[in-house]
Design an enzyme around this catalytic site. Structure first.
Site, PDB file in Angstrom:
ATOM      1  N   GLY A  15       0.795  -1.232   0.000  1.00 28.09           N
ATOM      2  CA  GLY A  15       0.000   0.000   0.000  1.00 28.09           C
ATOM      3  C   GLY A  15       0.823   1.276   0.000  1.00 28.09           C
ATOM      4  N   SER A  16       2.048   1.218  -0.546  1.00 26.13           N
ATOM      5  CA  SER A  16       2.845   2.456  -0.555  1.00 26.13           C
ATOM      6  C   SER A  16       2.227   3.503  -1.490  1.00 26.13           C
ATOM      7  CB  SER A  16       4.303   2.182  -0.934  1.00 26.13           C
ATOM      8  OG  SER A  16       4.406   1.774  -2.272  1.00 26.13           O
ATOM      9  N   ARG A  68     -15.934 -14.375  -9.714  1.00 24.15           N
ATOM     10  CA  ARG A  68     -15.451 -12.982  -9.837  1.00 24.15           C
ATOM     11  C   ARG A  68     -16.594 -11.972  -9.780  1.00 24.15           C
ATOM     12  NH1 ARG A  68     -10.170 -12.634 -11.159  1.00 24.15           N
ATOM     13  NH2 ARG A  68      -9.241 -14.414 -12.192  1.00 24.15           N
ATOM     14  N   ARG A  94      -6.062  -8.404  -8.699  1.00 21.67           N
ATOM     15  CA  ARG A  94      -7.211  -9.158  -9.219  1.00 21.67           C
ATOM     16  C   ARG A  94      -7.745  -8.469 -10.463  1.00 21.67           C
ATOM     17  NH1 ARG A  94      -9.798 -13.007  -6.752  1.00 21.67           N
ATOM     18  NH2 ARG A  94     -11.730 -12.518  -7.852  1.00 21.67           N
ATOM     19  N   HIS A 112       0.494   0.614 -13.123  1.00 18.05           N
ATOM     20  CA  HIS A 112       1.203  -0.595 -13.570  1.00 18.05           C
ATOM     21  C   HIS A 112       2.698  -0.281 -13.647  1.00 18.05           C
ATOM     22  CE1 HIS A 112       1.797  -4.421 -15.521  1.00 18.05           C
ATOM     23  NE2 HIS A 112       2.575  -3.808 -16.393  1.00 18.05           N
ATOM     24  N   ASP A 144     -10.109  -0.969 -18.166  1.00 22.54           N
ATOM     25  CA  ASP A 144     -11.172  -1.543 -19.000  1.00 22.54           C
ATOM     26  C   ASP A 144     -11.168  -3.051 -18.780  1.00 22.54           C
ATOM     27  OD1 ASP A 144      -9.074  -2.558 -20.463  1.00 22.54           O
ATOM     28  OD2 ASP A 144      -9.435  -1.327 -22.249  1.00 22.54           O
ATOM     29  N   GLY A 146      -9.762  -5.452 -20.327  1.00 23.67           N
ATOM     30  CA  GLY A 146      -8.532  -6.188 -20.592  1.00 23.67           C
ATOM     31  C   GLY A 146      -7.558  -6.105 -19.416  1.00 23.67           C
ATOM     32  N   HIS A 174       8.903   2.500  -7.899  1.00 22.36           N
ATOM     33  CA  HIS A 174       8.018   2.950  -6.818  1.00 22.36           C
ATOM     34  C   HIS A 174       8.159   4.450  -6.563  1.00 22.36           C
ATOM     35  CE1 HIS A 174       6.676  -0.989  -4.874  1.00 22.36           C
ATOM     36  NE2 HIS A 174       5.613  -0.236  -4.953  1.00 22.36           N
ATOM     37  N   GLU A 177       6.201   6.108  -9.118  1.00 29.84           N
ATOM     38  CA  GLU A 177       4.769   5.842  -8.927  1.00 29.84           C
ATOM     39  C   GLU A 177       4.184   6.771  -7.874  1.00 29.84           C
ATOM     40  OE1 GLU A 177       4.197   1.149 -10.107  1.00 29.84           O
ATOM     41  OE2 GLU A 177       4.346   1.648  -7.991  1.00 29.84           O
TER      42      GLU A 177
HETATM   43  C1  GAR Z   1       3.077  -1.190  -7.586  1.00 33.47           C
HETATM   44  O1  GAR Z   1       4.405  -1.220  -8.079  1.00 33.47           O
HETATM   45  C2  GAR Z   1       2.086  -1.308  -8.722  1.00 33.47           C
HETATM   46  O2  GAR Z   1       2.547  -0.708  -9.899  1.00 33.47           O
HETATM   47  C3  GAR Z   1       1.978  -2.791  -8.874  1.00 33.47           C
HETATM   48  O3  GAR Z   1       1.994  -3.297  -7.571  1.00 33.47           O
HETATM   49  C4  GAR Z   1       2.790  -2.448  -6.759  1.00 33.47           C
HETATM   50  C5  GAR Z   1       2.011  -2.130  -5.495  1.00 33.47           C
HETATM   51  O4  GAR Z   1       2.824  -1.474  -4.589  1.00 33.47           O
HETATM   52  N1  GAR Z   1       0.793  -3.150  -9.545  1.00 33.47           N
HETATM   53  C6  GAR Z   1       0.729  -4.154 -10.416  1.00 33.47           C
HETATM   54  O5  GAR Z   1       1.668  -4.869 -10.683  1.00 33.47           O
HETATM   55  C7  GAR Z   1      -0.638  -4.357 -11.042  1.00 33.47           C
HETATM   56  N2  GAR Z   1      -0.529  -5.205 -12.187  1.00 33.47           N
HETATM   57  P1  GAR Z   1       2.208  -0.831  -3.270  1.00 33.47           P
HETATM   58  O6  GAR Z   1       1.342  -1.920  -2.636  1.00 33.47           O
HETATM   59  O7  GAR Z   1       3.381  -0.513  -2.422  1.00 33.47           O
HETATM   60  O8  GAR Z   1       1.406   0.359  -3.671  1.00 33.47           O
END
Ligand code: GAR
Length: 218
Positions: A15-16, A68, A94, A112, A144, A146, A174, A177
């Site tokens: 959850g960062s 789902r 998910r 992503h 979406d 996909g 990160h 992000e």
């Molecule tokens: C992040 O790097 C995000 O891009 C990735 O999971 C990590 C979650 O980090 N998401 C995916 O790979 C989705 N396909 P976080 O829990 O520290 O926010």
């Protein structure tokens, strides 16, 4: 007073990215409020982060549902119950179904850890290393049906260094992000995103939303 966008965050792990959004809101320049955090794993640290900030947070086990669509219907009911307007997927591992997307049209975002459309799906950092790419990055996009295929809102590029491992590369991704996701949510909260086919048009800026451009001090 500016109306605050009500955000619901779905997470499966650390959850960062959730934390980065909370911190940006606390800094006072993101007109939003995280009203609820839901995880599909009981040990997700995202739950603790939410609790630390007094945010309603709970674990909803997908294994308790018949499939789902049933799980997504339960998620939708919980999010709607909290008045959520934008759903932010923050490491939520998910696939989201049509049931979910119909309930939140153009209002589900994901981040992503690659420059889409390269390296979608799982283990994006490993995929980039295995491919021998020299540059990768992160992408915020609308979701979406996909896997990582929705219209792209913002991207940041990150060089791959010769001695990078999944861990070192993930760390640098990160960092970007944590700048990019709050910025994309802010654009949404300010009503500046419009989807035209595959393109997301951002009003008020004349370059692509890229974290280094949007955060020149970072
Ligand atoms: C992040 O790097 C995000 O891009 C990735 O999971 C990590 C979650 O980090 N998401 C995916 O790979 C989705 N396909 P976080 O829990 O520290 O926010």
């Amino acid at each position: 007073m500016v109306k605050k966008l009500k955000i619901g965050v779905l997470a499966s792990g650390n959850g960062s990215n959730l934390q980065a959004i909370i911190d940006r809101i606390l800094r006072g320049d993101l007109p939003a409020e995280v009203v609820c955090v839901i995880t599909n794993r009981s040990d997700a640290f995202a739950l603790e982060r939410a609790n630390n900030h007094g945010i309603t947070a709970f674990y909803l086990n997908h294994r308790d549902f018949s499939g789902r669509a049933a799980y997504d219907a339960a998620l939708v009911a919980a999010l709607k119950g909290e008045g959520v307007e934008l759903v932010v997927l923050a490491g939520f591992m998910r696939i989201i179904t049509r049931v979910f997307l119909d309930a939140f049209p153009q209002a589900v975002m994901n981040i992503h850890p690659a420059l889409l459309p390269s390296f979608p799906g799982l283990h994006a950092q490993q995929q980039a290393l295995d491919y021998g790419a020299k540059v990768t990055g992160c992408t915020v996009h609308f979701v979406d049906e996909g896997t990582d295929t929705g219209p792209i809102i913002a991207q940041a590029a990150i060089p791959i260094l010769p001695d990078d491992t999944v861990e070192t590369l993930s760390q640098r991704i990160h960092l970007q992000e944590h700048l990019l996701y709050p910025e994309a949510v802010k654009l949404y909260a300010e009503g500046r995103l419009r989807v035209e086919g595959r393109r997301v048009v951002v009003s008020g800026i004349h370059t692509s939303p890229q974290s280094s451009l949007l955060n020149p001090s970072a």
